[in-house]
Design a protein around this motif. Structure first.
Motif, PDB file in Angstrom:
ATOM      1  N   ASN A  75       0.817  -1.216   0.000  1.00 43.89           N
ATOM      2  CA  ASN A  75       0.000   0.000   0.000  1.00 43.89           C
ATOM      3  C   ASN A  75       0.850   1.266   0.000  1.00 43.89           C
ATOM      4  O   ASN A  75       0.511   2.260  -0.653  1.00 43.89           O
ATOM      5  CB  ASN A  75      -0.921   0.012   1.221  1.00 43.89           C
ATOM      6  N   ALA A 130      -6.929   1.549  -4.740  1.00 40.66           N
ATOM      7  CA  ALA A 130      -7.340   0.574  -3.725  1.00 40.66           C
ATOM      8  C   ALA A 130      -7.458  -0.811  -4.357  1.00 40.66           C
ATOM      9  O   ALA A 130      -7.609  -0.948  -5.576  1.00 40.66           O
ATOM     10  CB  ALA A 130      -8.662   0.984  -3.094  1.00 40.66           C
ATOM     11  N   LEU A 144     -13.942   2.856   1.024  1.00 41.51           N
ATOM     12  CA  LEU A 144     -12.536   2.473   1.134  1.00 41.51           C
ATOM     13  C   LEU A 144     -11.684   3.682   0.780  1.00 41.51           C
ATOM     14  O   LEU A 144     -11.867   4.292  -0.282  1.00 41.51           O
ATOM     15  CB  LEU A 144     -12.197   1.330   0.175  1.00 41.51           C
ATOM     16  N   ALA A 148      -6.130   1.550   0.171  1.00 39.59           N
ATOM     17  CA  ALA A 148      -6.556   0.473   1.066  1.00 39.59           C
ATOM     18  C   ALA A 148      -6.531  -0.863   0.327  1.00 39.59           C
ATOM     19  O   ALA A 148      -6.581  -0.916  -0.908  1.00 39.59           O
ATOM     20  CB  ALA A 148      -7.953   0.753   1.606  1.00 39.59           C
ATOM     21  N   HIS A 149      -6.464  -1.951   1.087  1.00 42.35           N
ATOM     22  CA  HIS A 149      -6.443  -3.297   0.509  1.00 42.35           C
ATOM     23  C   HIS A 149      -7.356  -4.192   1.336  1.00 42.35           C
ATOM     24  O   HIS A 149      -7.107  -4.421   2.521  1.00 42.35           O
ATOM     25  CB  HIS A 149      -5.015  -3.849   0.510  1.00 42.35           C
ATOM     26  N   ILE A 162     -13.220   2.490   5.778  1.00 44.29           N
ATOM     27  CA  ILE A 162     -11.864   1.934   5.790  1.00 44.29           C
ATOM     28  C   ILE A 162     -10.908   3.058   5.408  1.00 44.29           C
ATOM     29  O   ILE A 162     -11.025   3.646   4.330  1.00 44.29           O
ATOM     30  CB  ILE A 162     -11.719   0.759   4.806  1.00 44.29           C
ATOM     31  N   GLU A 164      -7.349   5.421   4.702  1.00 45.76           N
ATOM     32  CA  GLU A 164      -6.263   5.403   3.721  1.00 45.76           C
ATOM     33  C   GLU A 164      -5.215   4.368   4.116  1.00 45.76           C
ATOM     34  O   GLU A 164      -4.777   4.297   5.264  1.00 45.76           O
ATOM     35  CB  GLU A 164      -5.608   6.779   3.639  1.00 45.76           C
ATOM     36  N   ALA A 166      -5.245   1.353   4.766  1.00 43.44           N
ATOM     37  CA  ALA A 166      -5.562   0.278   5.712  1.00 43.44           C
ATOM     38  C   ALA A 166      -5.557  -1.073   5.002  1.00 43.44           C
ATOM     39  O   ALA A 166      -5.812  -1.173   3.801  1.00 43.44           O
ATOM     40  CB  ALA A 166      -6.910   0.530   6.369  1.00 43.44           C
ATOM     41  N   MET A 167      -5.286  -2.123   5.775  1.00 39.26           N
ATOM     42  CA  MET A 167      -5.219  -3.487   5.254  1.00 39.26           C
ATOM     43  C   MET A 167      -6.163  -4.364   6.061  1.00 39.26           C
ATOM     44  O   MET A 167      -6.062  -4.420   7.294  1.00 39.26           O
ATOM     45  CB  MET A 167      -3.788  -4.015   5.389  1.00 39.26           C
ATOM     46  N   ASP A 182      -6.727   5.053   9.324  1.00 41.06           N
ATOM     47  CA  ASP A 182      -5.675   5.109   8.311  1.00 41.06           C
ATOM     48  C   ASP A 182      -4.493   4.225   8.701  1.00 41.06           C
ATOM     49  O   ASP A 182      -4.025   4.249   9.847  1.00 41.06           O
ATOM     50  CB  ASP A 182      -5.175   6.542   8.143  1.00 41.06           C
ATOM     51  N   TRP A 183      -4.014   3.443   7.733  1.00 43.50           N
ATOM     52  CA  TRP A 183      -2.796   2.646   7.838  1.00 43.50           C
ATOM     53  C   TRP A 183      -2.839   1.640   8.989  1.00 43.50           C
ATOM     54  O   TRP A 183      -1.808   1.255   9.528  1.00 43.50           O
ATOM     55  CB  TRP A 183      -1.557   3.545   7.924  1.00 43.50           C
TER      56      TRP A 183
END
Length: 218
Positions: A75, A130, A144, A148-149, A162, A164, A166-167, A182-183
């Motif tokens: 990401n 994303a 999302l 993001a993933h 969700i 920025e 973020a997984m 975020d993240w």
């Protein structure tokens, strides 16, 4: 309109993106992948799914193309590359597998990857660059953030935010109405039953919040 697309990244993720573009092309989509660019010089001249690795990403301006997609799973790397590509005027395409289901009212950013079997319910908003991976579900009116993933087989309830970068891990679940900051990362097979703050890891069933400083971890 037919566009010749360069895939930035020839690793495993890039090959999945290539497969999506080829499958969409076989169903009549206008975008045609013509090859990869990858910064691993050892891959120059290799072929994956019949497409050549034409050079490095730094050679983008010297390689004929109409549009690009950043096909790198990290990401943070997509976060670095996407704005630079936009600033130089590159067109970014989306890779949407023909077996994905996108309801009416779904809005997509640029450079988005939607994998096989994914379901996006009405009112979803998907940010730039994303990833919505294989067989996952994005519930109605969820959003999302950029980069993001959402990993394979994850389920996102309705009205979820969700953040920025973020997984959300494989097979995990986010209950309706929650926020993942975020993240942050929701671990594999976890179930988030409360909000996940930014820069945290959430793991377990129900998920337990663990602070995580990415700057410390490099």
């Amino acid at each position: 309109m037919k566009r010749e697309v360069l895939i930035l990244g020839a690793g495993d993720h890039g090959q999945v993106v290539a497969d999506i573009l080829l499958a969409a092309r076989a169903q009549g989509a206008g975008d045609t992948p013509v090859g990869f660019l990858d910064d691993d010089e050892r891959l120059r001249g290799a072929r994956f799914l019949g497409l050549p690795v034409l050079g490095t990403i730094s050679e983008l301006s010297d390689t004929p193309h109409d549009a690009v997609i950043v096909a790198i799973g990290d990401n943070a790397v997509r976060r670095r590359l996407y704005p630079a590509l936009r600033e130089r005027g590159e067109r970014l395409v989306n890779a949407i597998h023909p077996t994905a289901t996108l309801a009416s009212g779904v809005r997509l950013g640029e450079g988005v990857m939607i994998c096989a079997g994914a379901v996006l319910e009405t009112g979803c908003i998907i940010g730039n660059a994303a990833i919505v991976n294989t067989n996952c579900v994005i519930g109605h009116h969820s959003r999302l953030g950029d980069y993001a993933h959402i990993s394979g087989c994850a389920v996102i309830g309705g009205h979820v935010q969700i953040g920025e970068g973020a997984m959300v891990g494989i097979g995990s679940a986010i209950l309706p109405g929650l926020t993942v900051g975020d993240w942050s990362v929701v671990g594999v097979g976890s179930a988030a039953a409360r909000d996940v703050p930014a820069q945290c890891v959430a793991m377990g069933v129900p998920a337990r919040i663990i602070p995580w400083d990415r700057r410390r971890d490099g």
